[in-house]
Write a protein that holds these residues in place. Structure first.
Motif, PDB file in Angstrom:
ATOM      1  N   LEU A  37      -3.913   4.277  -5.029  1.00  0.00           N
ATOM      2  CA  LEU A  37      -4.581   3.836  -6.259  1.00  0.00           C
ATOM      3  C   LEU A  37      -3.558   3.296  -7.249  1.00  0.00           C
ATOM      4  O   LEU A  37      -2.429   3.784  -7.310  1.00  0.00           O
ATOM      5  N   PRO A  38      -3.949   2.313  -8.071  1.00  0.00           N
ATOM      6  CA  PRO A  38      -3.033   1.799  -9.094  1.00  0.00           C
ATOM      7  C   PRO A  38      -2.866   2.793 -10.246  1.00  0.00           C
ATOM      8  O   PRO A  38      -3.718   3.655 -10.457  1.00  0.00           O
ATOM      9  N   ARG A  39      -1.750   2.679 -10.970  1.00  0.00           N
ATOM     10  CA  ARG A  39      -1.585   3.461 -12.200  1.00  0.00           C
ATOM     11  C   ARG A  39      -2.426   2.833 -13.307  1.00  0.00           C
ATOM     12  O   ARG A  39      -2.560   1.608 -13.314  1.00  0.00           O
ATOM     13  N   PRO A  40      -2.950   3.535 -14.270  1.00  0.00           N
ATOM     14  CA  PRO A  40      -2.837   4.990 -14.427  1.00  0.00           C
ATOM     15  C   PRO A  40      -3.991   5.757 -13.777  1.00  0.00           C
ATOM     16  O   PRO A  40      -4.082   6.964 -13.926  1.00  0.00           O
ATOM     17  N   LEU A  84       4.074   8.744 -11.002  1.00  0.00           N
ATOM     18  CA  LEU A  84       4.909   7.721 -11.656  1.00  0.00           C
ATOM     19  C   LEU A  84       6.098   7.298 -10.801  1.00  0.00           C
ATOM     20  O   LEU A  84       6.828   6.378 -11.144  1.00  0.00           O
ATOM     21  N   ASN A  85       6.309   7.977  -9.685  1.00  0.00           N
ATOM     22  CA  ASN A  85       7.509   7.782  -8.884  1.00  0.00           C
ATOM     23  C   ASN A  85       7.332   6.644  -7.868  1.00  0.00           C
ATOM     24  O   ASN A  85       6.669   6.803  -6.843  1.00  0.00           O
ATOM     25  N   ALA A  86       7.931   5.511  -8.173  1.00  0.00           N
ATOM     26  CA  ALA A  86       7.769   4.338  -7.311  1.00  0.00           C
ATOM     27  C   ALA A  86       8.502   4.502  -5.977  1.00  0.00           C
ATOM     28  O   ALA A  86       8.245   3.761  -5.031  1.00  0.00           O
ATOM     29  N   LEU A 268      -3.943  -3.656   2.408  1.00  0.00           N
ATOM     30  CA  LEU A 268      -5.337  -4.054   2.606  1.00  0.00           C
ATOM     31  C   LEU A 268      -6.244  -3.464   1.526  1.00  0.00           C
ATOM     32  O   LEU A 268      -7.119  -4.166   0.991  1.00  0.00           O
ATOM     33  N   LEU A 269      -6.017  -2.200   1.165  1.00  0.00           N
ATOM     34  CA  LEU A 269      -6.862  -1.574   0.134  1.00  0.00           C
ATOM     35  C   LEU A 269      -6.727  -2.293  -1.203  1.00  0.00           C
ATOM     36  O   LEU A 269      -7.702  -2.544  -1.904  1.00  0.00           O
ATOM     37  N   ASN A 270      -5.484  -2.652  -1.529  1.00  0.00           N
ATOM     38  CA  ASN A 270      -5.215  -3.336  -2.776  1.00  0.00           C
ATOM     39  C   ASN A 270      -5.854  -4.728  -2.796  1.00  0.00           C
ATOM     40  O   ASN A 270      -6.445  -5.161  -3.778  1.00  0.00           O
TER      41      ASN A 270
END
Ligand code: PSU
Ligand code: MN
Length: 312
Positions: A37-40, A84-86, A268-270
């Motif tokens: 999932l994207p932040r936030p 938050l950890n990329a 793919l999800l993104n």
């Protein structure tokens, strides 16, 4: 049961206490936080899923790897750190040992979370969608499938991710003796959509019935998971045709860009989320919460002692 755990395991006190008292506990995965999932939204969703489990009267235990420690029951600060950890790794079964030895951080997939749940004795687990047989390249099969075959845990999901080859994934689940139990449905949901045109192997009307099916399955000496599939809430579910169009386009783009292996699922999800104007993201968030709630109810049916009775 908690004695003799590998030294790189750490269990949150609330989770350890619940397990010792045989109170209902629900494991939650963290790849959805680090890679899904994207932040936030990822962090708020992680907290909301834990709340949904608590609201149904069970204790949540989000699993992840921090500095090489397998943590069962991440704290609020730890969830935030992972979200938050990329550099967090995506940790499936094969990735654990290296992550532990190299003191890495990472989110655990369905396979990774199942291994941790089994090690500490958690029998119910909620996620969004399991991995499975990919459409492209044809030989990409998620480790979620063989791990489900070896893990006597009830896994609550909205089916397999829509980007997969669903008929092939269902056939593989049959081969692996994993019952696919439709929760108030006869049809295998396809993650963002309530329908797929495919049938489940059994149907259950409520949490008690799921618990009975799982107990009978394990009493037979079968050691596989019981997969409970819950359709996404009707208010956010997408029509199958819309999802299919977006998936076809996303898969074609992945093929063009040569995206393979571990990166394939997050890519793919993104892409599908972009192509559906983020209505798939909305469905994803809602179904995750719904699955956490149902898993909490199933855990209570399996372990009828309510945690509230012990709260002083
Ligand atoms: N479903 C989602 N988002 C995700 C995943 C599933 O909506 O990020 C993750 C799960 O953790 C699942 C993993 O176990 O993707 C499967 O990845 P792979 O196909 O690489 O095994
Ligand atoms: Mn893969």
């Amino acid at each position: 049961m908690l004695n003799g755990l590998p030294k790189f395991f750490r269990i949150a006190p609330a989770v350890a206490r619940a397990l010792e008292l045989q109170m209902p506990v629900v494991a939650l995965e963290s790849t959805v936080i680090t890679h899904g999932l994207p932040r936030p939204d990822n962090l708020s969703l992680a907290h909301d899923m834990e709340d949904a489990v608590r609201d149904s009267g069970a204790v949540p235990a989000t699993v992840g790897v921090l500095g090489g420690q397998v943590v069962v029951g991440l704290s609020g600060a730890e969830l935030e750190y992972l979200a938050l950890n990329a550099n967090a790794r995506k940790i499936s079964a094969r990735d654990y040992a290296a992550a532990i030895a190299q003191q890495a951080d990472g989110g655990t997939t369905v396979a990774g979370t199942l291994i941790a749940a089994l090690t500490v004795g958690i029998r119910v687990f909620a996620t969004g969608g399991i991995g499975g047989v990919h459409r492209w390249p044809p030989y990409d099969v998620s480790a979620d499938l063989p791990t489900l075959a070896q893990s006597p845990v009830i896994v609550v999901c909205a089916g397999a991710k829509a980007i997969l080859d669903l008929p092939a994934t269902l056939e593989m689940l049959e081969t692996l003796s994993v019952p696919v139990v439709g929760y108030q449905t006869d049809e295998f949901p396809s993650f963002y959509s309530r329908e797929s045109g495919l049938r489940v192997s059994a149907r259950a009307e409520n949490a008690e019935e799921v618990a009975k099916i799982a107990q009978a399955h394990w009493a037979l000496g079968l050691n596989s998971a019981v997969l409970v599939v819950v359709p996404p809430p009707a208010s956010v579910a997408l029509p199958r045709s819309v999802v299919e169009r977006a998936v076809a386009e996303a898969v074609a783009e992945a093929e063009r860009l040569g995206i393979r292996g571990q990166e394939s699922t997050p890519f793919l999800l993104n892409k599908v989320s972009e192509l559906t104007g983020h209505s798939s993201l909305k469905a994803n968030l809602a179904l995750l919460l719904n699955n956490a709630r149902v898993a909490g109810e199933i855990a209570r049916a399996l372990f009828p002692l309510s945690p509230h009775r012990f709260e002083v």
